[in-house]
Design a protein around this motif. Structure first.
Motif, PDB file in Angstrom:
ATOM      1  N   THR A  75      15.376  11.873 -15.033  1.00 17.29           N
ATOM      2  CA  THR A  75      15.460  13.207 -15.312  1.00 17.29           C
ATOM      3  C   THR A  75      14.303  14.067 -14.822  1.00 17.29           C
ATOM      4  O   THR A  75      14.438  15.032 -14.305  1.00 17.29           O
ATOM      5  N   ALA A  76      13.154  13.578 -14.960  1.00 12.34           N
ATOM      6  CA  ALA A  76      11.912  14.245 -14.240  1.00 12.34           C
ATOM      7  C   ALA A  76      12.166  14.322 -12.652  1.00 12.34           C
ATOM      8  O   ALA A  76      11.752  15.289 -12.193  1.00 12.34           O
ATOM      9  N   GLN A  77      12.560  13.247 -11.951  1.00 14.71           N
ATOM     10  CA  GLN A  77      12.796  13.349 -10.606  1.00 14.71           C
ATOM     11  C   GLN A  77      13.844  14.538 -10.395  1.00 14.71           C
ATOM     12  O   GLN A  77      13.495  15.068  -9.289  1.00 14.71           O
ATOM     13  N   LEU A  78      14.798  14.488 -11.154  1.00 12.60           N
ATOM     14  CA  LEU A  78      15.866  15.611 -10.805  1.00 12.60           C
ATOM     15  C   LEU A  78      15.275  16.944 -11.069  1.00 12.60           C
ATOM     16  O   LEU A  78      15.761  17.630 -10.034  1.00 12.60           O
ATOM     17  N   ILE A  79      14.422  17.164 -11.982  1.00  8.94           N
ATOM     18  CA  ILE A  79      14.008  18.346 -12.333  1.00  8.94           C
ATOM     19  C   ILE A  79      13.135  19.000 -10.886  1.00  8.94           C
ATOM     20  O   ILE A  79      13.163  20.014 -10.538  1.00  8.94           O
ATOM     21  N   LYS A  80      12.254  17.868 -10.542  1.00  6.20           N
ATOM     22  CA  LYS A  80      11.489  18.113  -9.418  1.00  6.20           C
ATOM     23  C   LYS A  80      12.103  18.339  -8.179  1.00  6.20           C
ATOM     24  O   LYS A  80      11.815  19.328  -7.404  1.00  6.20           O
ATOM     25  N   MET A  81      13.135  17.674  -7.866  1.00  2.66           N
ATOM     26  CA  MET A  81      13.979  17.799  -6.875  1.00  2.66           C
ATOM     27  C   MET A  81      14.666  19.130  -6.871  1.00  2.66           C
ATOM     28  O   MET A  81      14.823  19.934  -5.679  1.00  2.66           O
ATOM     29  N   SER A  82      15.128  19.454  -7.981  1.00  5.01           N
ATOM     30  CA  SER A  82      15.917  20.491  -8.223  1.00  5.01           C
ATOM     31  C   SER A  82      15.061  21.849  -8.012  1.00  5.01           C
ATOM     32  O   SER A  82      15.314  22.985  -7.252  1.00  5.01           O
ATOM     33  N   ALA A  83      13.856  21.837  -8.371  1.00  2.00           N
ATOM     34  CA  ALA A  83      12.677  22.986  -8.197  1.00  2.00           C
ATOM     35  C   ALA A  83      12.586  23.056  -6.717  1.00  2.00           C
ATOM     36  O   ALA A  83      12.588  24.127  -6.093  1.00  2.00           O
ATOM     37  N   THR A  84      12.323  21.884  -6.059  1.00  2.00           N
ATOM     38  CA  THR A  84      12.121  21.872  -4.358  1.00  2.00           C
ATOM     39  C   THR A  84      13.392  22.431  -3.669  1.00  2.00           C
ATOM     40  O   THR A  84      13.182  23.444  -2.684  1.00  2.00           O
ATOM     41  N   VAL A  85      14.429  22.081  -4.016  1.00  2.00           N
ATOM     42  CA  VAL A  85      15.896  22.776  -3.409  1.00  2.00           C
ATOM     43  C   VAL A  85      15.722  24.331  -3.556  1.00  2.00           C
ATOM     44  O   VAL A  85      16.119  25.143  -2.717  1.00  2.00           O
ATOM     45  N   ASP A  86      15.448  24.651  -4.944  1.00  2.00           N
ATOM     46  CA  ASP A  86      15.516  26.138  -5.314  1.00  2.00           C
ATOM     47  C   ASP A  86      14.398  26.818  -4.299  1.00  2.00           C
ATOM     48  O   ASP A  86      14.810  27.897  -4.105  1.00  2.00           O
ATOM     49  N   SER A  87      13.283  26.301  -4.378  1.00  2.00           N
ATOM     50  CA  SER A  87      12.149  26.900  -3.682  1.00  2.00           C
ATOM     51  C   SER A  87      12.709  27.140  -2.184  1.00  2.00           C
ATOM     52  O   SER A  87      12.568  27.836  -1.349  1.00  2.00           O
ATOM     53  N   LEU A  88      12.997  25.879  -1.286  1.00  2.00           N
ATOM     54  CA  LEU A  88      13.805  26.062  -0.024  1.00  2.00           C
ATOM     55  C   LEU A  88      15.117  26.950   0.011  1.00  2.00           C
ATOM     56  O   LEU A  88      14.925  27.782   1.225  1.00  2.00           O
ATOM     57  N   ARG A  89      15.893  27.050  -0.772  1.00  2.00           N
ATOM     58  CA  ARG A  89      17.012  28.026  -0.914  1.00  2.00           C
ATOM     59  C   ARG A  89      16.339  29.400  -0.758  1.00  2.00           C
ATOM     60  O   ARG A  89      16.726  30.387  -0.071  1.00  2.00           O
ATOM     61  N   ALA A  90      15.273  29.764  -1.799  1.00  2.00           N
ATOM     62  CA  ALA A  90      14.837  31.051  -1.686  1.00  2.00           C
ATOM     63  C   ALA A  90      14.062  31.458  -0.494  1.00  2.00           C
ATOM     64  O   ALA A  90      14.090  32.716   0.061  1.00  2.00           O
ATOM     65  N   GLU A  91      13.374  30.354   0.273  1.00  2.05           N
ATOM     66  CA  GLU A  91      12.674  30.630   1.448  1.00  2.05           C
ATOM     67  C   GLU A  91      13.653  30.844   2.727  1.00  2.05           C
ATOM     68  O   GLU A  91      13.522  31.839   3.287  1.00  2.05           O
TER      69      GLU A  91
END
Length: 289
Positions: A75-91
């Motif tokens: 779950t922690a890894q999924l949350i971290k990956m989700s945050a990374t994806v959201d950051s890349l999407r925003a960029e």
């Protein structure tokens, strides 16, 4: 009344523990202990073992004893990956909006796209590249219009002190012979540099490409926005190697020298530097020899 008395007597009962040698049964040592003290020691040992086991199961041996450990880690890894994806999407959205805004500026539109997915409320240009202080001012708009071939008001030629540059080092865009100098009185707001064919043209400093296209008069043109609203322009190229919105480093190749456009006079690079809408003499800041 007899049962409590027996219990108390059992608790207070003392036992003598004697340790003898097996060979001759001689006494090595002896001590006495009561039932209550024995129970207290056993309880203390149990508490210590239980506490130690609990600590180990939550730390070093957590992966073995905690059935939810793997699920928690996943779950922690999924949350971290989700945050990374959201950051890349925003960029990506920021960069797309930046490019669209530059295209709107070049086409003469003044209304810019606001980034609804940004994490702050800064202007779009600053959100995309915060390290570069770029605001599309009237001066910048006029330069972009000139590169696009649209009518441009006569630039206000003024003496610019070099203090705004500080200790910034500018890379020469090209090593060659300066054949035409900076002369604003003759509408020549840059210099012409002659070099060998297929010579690479380099960015003079870190920046963002704000123009990369073909113009009728000056052929293939690249313009780079640097810090403090300093713009460098490279004209008459044969090949453009960067697109609008690309980040470039000082000394990085942005194009190849050429002979394109109706106003060209042969194989050369026409190079300009503009600061807040005023042209600068590149030879005051860069050596081209």
């Amino acid at each position: 009344m007899k049962t409590p008395n027996r219990f108390i007597e059992a608790i207070k009962a003392k036992f003598l523990i004697v340790i003898r040698k097996e060979q001759d049964f001689s006494v090595i040592t002896s001590f006495n202990i009561s039932t209550g003290r024995m129970l207290s020691i056993l309880a203390l040992i149990f508490i210590l073992i239980f506490g130690f086991s609990l600590i180990m199961s939550k730390t070093l041996l957590k992966a073995w004893f905690d059935p939810t450990y793997q699920d928690t880690e996943n779950t922690a890894q999924l949350i971290k990956m989700s945050a990374t994806v959201d950051s890349l999407r925003a960029e990506v959205i920021r960069k797309d909006n930046y490019v669209k805004n530059i295209q709107r500026i070049i086409s003469g539109e003044t209304e810019l796209i606001e980034d609804q997915n940004a994490l702050d409320t800064l202007p779009v240009s600053k959100r995309i590249n915060p390290e570069f202080n770029f605001e599309p001012s009237e001066a910048t708009l006029s330069i972009l219009q000139e590169m696009r071939g649209l009518p441009m008001e006569e630039p206000k030629v003024q003496i610019i002190e070099g203090g705004f540059i500080g200790e910034t080092y500018f890379f020469p865009p090209l090593k060659g012979v300066v054949t035409s100098i900076f002369d604003p009185t003759k509408d020549h707001f840059g210099i012409d540099i002659v070099a060998r064919q297929n010579e690479p043209v380099k960015a003079i400093a870190d920046g963002t490409v704000i123009f990369s296209s073909w113009t009728l008069g000056t052929g293939y043109v690249v313009a780079v926005q640097h810090n403090n609203e300093l713009i460098s322009i490279y004209k008459h190229n044969s090949v453009i190697l960067k697109n609008i919105g690309d980040l470039v480093k000082g000394g990085e190749i942005v194009s190849i020298i050429g002979n394109t456009g109706e106003l060209t006079t042969g194989l050369h690079l026409h190079f300009e530097m503009w600061y807040k809408g005023s042209p600068l003499n590149p030879q005051d800041f860069i050596s081209f020899n």
